[in-house]
Design a protein around this motif. Structure first.
Motif, short mmCIF file in Angstrom:
data_model
loop_
_atom_site.label_atom_id
_atom_site.label_comp_id
_atom_site.label_asym_id
_atom_site.label_seq_id
_atom_site.Cartn_x
_atom_site.Cartn_y
_atom_site.Cartn_z
N ASP A 56 35.40 67.85 67.93
CA ASP A 56 34.71 67.39 66.73
C ASP A 56 35.72 67.26 65.60
N ARG A 57 35.60 66.21 64.82
CA ARG A 57 36.55 65.92 63.75
C ARG A 57 36.64 67.05 62.71
N LYS A 58 35.60 67.87 62.59
CA LYS A 58 35.59 68.92 61.57
C LYS A 58 35.72 70.32 62.16
N ASN A 59 36.30 70.43 63.33
CA ASN A 59 36.49 71.73 63.95
C ASN A 59 37.40 72.64 63.11
N HIS A 60 37.18 73.94 63.26
CA HIS A 60 38.01 74.95 62.59
C HIS A 60 39.45 74.88 63.10
N LYS A 119 38.20 67.99 81.86
CA LYS A 119 37.75 67.64 80.51
C LYS A 119 37.09 68.86 79.88
N MET A 120 37.22 69.00 78.56
CA MET A 120 36.52 70.08 77.85
C MET A 120 36.10 69.59 76.47
N ILE A 121 34.86 69.87 76.12
CA ILE A 121 34.32 69.58 74.79
C ILE A 121 34.44 70.84 73.95
N VAL A 122 34.99 70.71 72.74
CA VAL A 122 35.25 71.86 71.87
C VAL A 122 34.58 71.62 70.53
N THR A 123 33.71 72.53 70.11
CA THR A 123 33.02 72.34 68.83
C THR A 123 32.50 73.65 68.27
N TYR A 155 36.27 63.14 68.25
CA TYR A 155 35.07 62.31 68.11
C TYR A 155 34.51 62.51 66.71
N LYS A 156 33.82 61.49 66.21
CA LYS A 156 33.27 61.54 64.85
C LYS A 156 32.36 62.76 64.71
N HIS A 157 32.38 63.35 63.54
CA HIS A 157 31.68 64.61 63.33
C HIS A 157 30.21 64.53 63.75
N SER A 158 29.86 65.37 64.73
CA SER A 158 28.49 65.52 65.23
C SER A 158 27.90 64.21 65.76
N LEU A 167 31.01 60.53 71.03
CA LEU A 167 31.53 61.42 72.06
C LEU A 167 31.29 60.84 73.44
N GLU A 168 30.11 60.30 73.70
CA GLU A 168 29.83 59.75 75.04
C GLU A 168 30.72 58.55 75.34
N GLN A 169 30.95 57.71 74.34
CA GLN A 169 31.84 56.57 74.56
C GLN A 169 33.24 57.03 74.96
#
Length: 379
Positions: free
Chosen positions: A124-128, A166-170, A145-148, A153-155
């Motif tokens: 996420d673009r605004k991650n810590h 792959k890993m999603i981090v948020t 990916y654009k915030h929230s 994200l799917e694209q």
């Protein structure tokens, strides 16, 4: 805070002028004890000053001494760490957990050893910053990916669908904007594209979900065990310090021997773990405080919005008052301080838009909220 470029330090010979410039911009904080009513800390349930928790910490020192003395893999281990990990895992409905010194160490150490250069990490673009530093150290490919924005994200997941790892981090509650991620949607995408899911619950644990166990325990999340990694901190709503990574038993064993911030760090004070057990038991029973905090947060947001203040997409106890400039943020912060309210101006590059970041806690009364709102209205 969201992950952003930090101010670059100058050469050593330029340091005096550099720090003089920071001071003129009010970027240097004094170390004096804080004054004024707390509208800016992360002590969301007021537990850091609760007599019961303070007494538990004192008891822990009497039982275990002041420090652990070594890494847990050398001589620093105490059974009280495992007792906290078992209790915490049961609370958040995870197989197992591992206790770190703090949230930054937990995120940095875990992500950097879970992923390697074969990974694509969707952030996420605004991650810590702690999340992003872990991503960088992993050597994996970082993809924002654009915030929230789960469509974005799917694209991106589709674009990299040929990648095995792959890993999603948020974050679940974002620390600067106070908005919540769509966890049900993330779980759907994780399963659809075969990705791991890493969540930072720092600003959610203790406040949301069943018994305060976090966003992952909210009613629409049927299987929290499908979340691969969750970081929860004791340093915010739970009133202490330290953090836990909740995951599977096998993954916990891997982190125990591979997360460098765990392996090569002196173990936390055992007294913290002892008091952490007390804190978890206390927080589970604080439903009235959680409800009051949410009601006050809703009232605070709607009141500010009623006279044109922009609070972004906040839906939590963190409420930003978005402003046009750094000067406006500093002016409002100073005015609030003069009226007895401590609320800090947060400015670029820490955030994209200057703001007063208000973080409410359950001890603030409705009357105090109304006085704060009036100062903002008159500014």
């Amino acid at each position: 805070m969201r992950e952003t470029p930090s101010t670059k330090l100058p050469f050593f010979s330029e340091l005096p002028a550099f720090f003089s410039r920071l001071e003129s911009q009010n970027r240097i904080r004094t170390l004096d004890p804080p004054s004024g009513l707390d509208f800016c800390s992360n002590d969301y349930l007021g537990l850091s000053s609760h007599p019961k928790l303070i007494e538990s910490l004192k008891q822990g020192i009497d039982l275990y001494g002041a420090g652990s003395g070594a890494s847990r893999l050398v001589r620093g281990h105490r059974t009280v760490f495992e007792e906290l990990e078992v209790l915490f895992s049961d609370w958040v409905q995870a197989e197992d957990s591992l206790f770190f010194a703090n949230g930054y160490a937990a995120n940095l150490g875990s992500i950097s050893c879970i992923a390697d250069p074969s990974y694509i990490l969707f952030c996420d673009r605004k991650n810590h910053a702690s999340l992003m530093d872990g991503v960088r150290l992993s050597g994996g490919k970082k993809v924002y990916y654009k915030h929230s924005d789960l469509n974005d994200l799917e694209q991106l997941l589709q674009k990299y669908s040929g990648s095995k790892n792959k890993m999603i981090v948020t974050e679940t509650v974002f620390s600067m904007d106070g908005d919540k991620t769509d966890l049900a949607g993330l779980l759907y995408l994780k399963e659809k594209y075969g990705a791991l899911l890493y969540l930072d619950e720092a600003h959610a644990i203790g406040l949301f979900g069943k018994d305060g166990a976090g966003i992952s325990l909210e009613e629409n999340i049927s299987e929290p065990s499908n979340i691969d990694f969750r970081m929860s901190t004791l340093g915010k709503a739970l009133g202490l310090e330290g953090a836990l990574i909740s995951t599977s038993k096998d993954a916990r064993k891997y982190l125990l021997h591979s997360a460098r911030t765990f392996v090569f760090s002196t173990a936390p004070m055992p007294a913290i773990a002892y008091a952490g057990i007390t804190s978890v038991h206390m927080v589970k029973g604080m439903e009235a405080e959680r409800r009051r905090l949410q009601e006050n947060s809703d009232f605070f947001r709607s009141s500010l919005q009623s006279f044109g203040k922009d609070t972004g997409n906040s839906s939590s106890q963190i409420v930003p008052i978005l402003l046009e400039s750094e000067a406006n943020a500093l002016e409002l912060s100073s005015k609030l301080n003069s009226h007895g309210f401590q609320a800090k101006a947060i400015r670029p590059p820490t955030v994209d838009i200057s703001r007063i970041r208000v973080s409410l806690n359950s001890k603030i009364t409705k009357e105090e909220l109304e006085k704060f709102i009036q100062v903002v209205r008159e500014n």
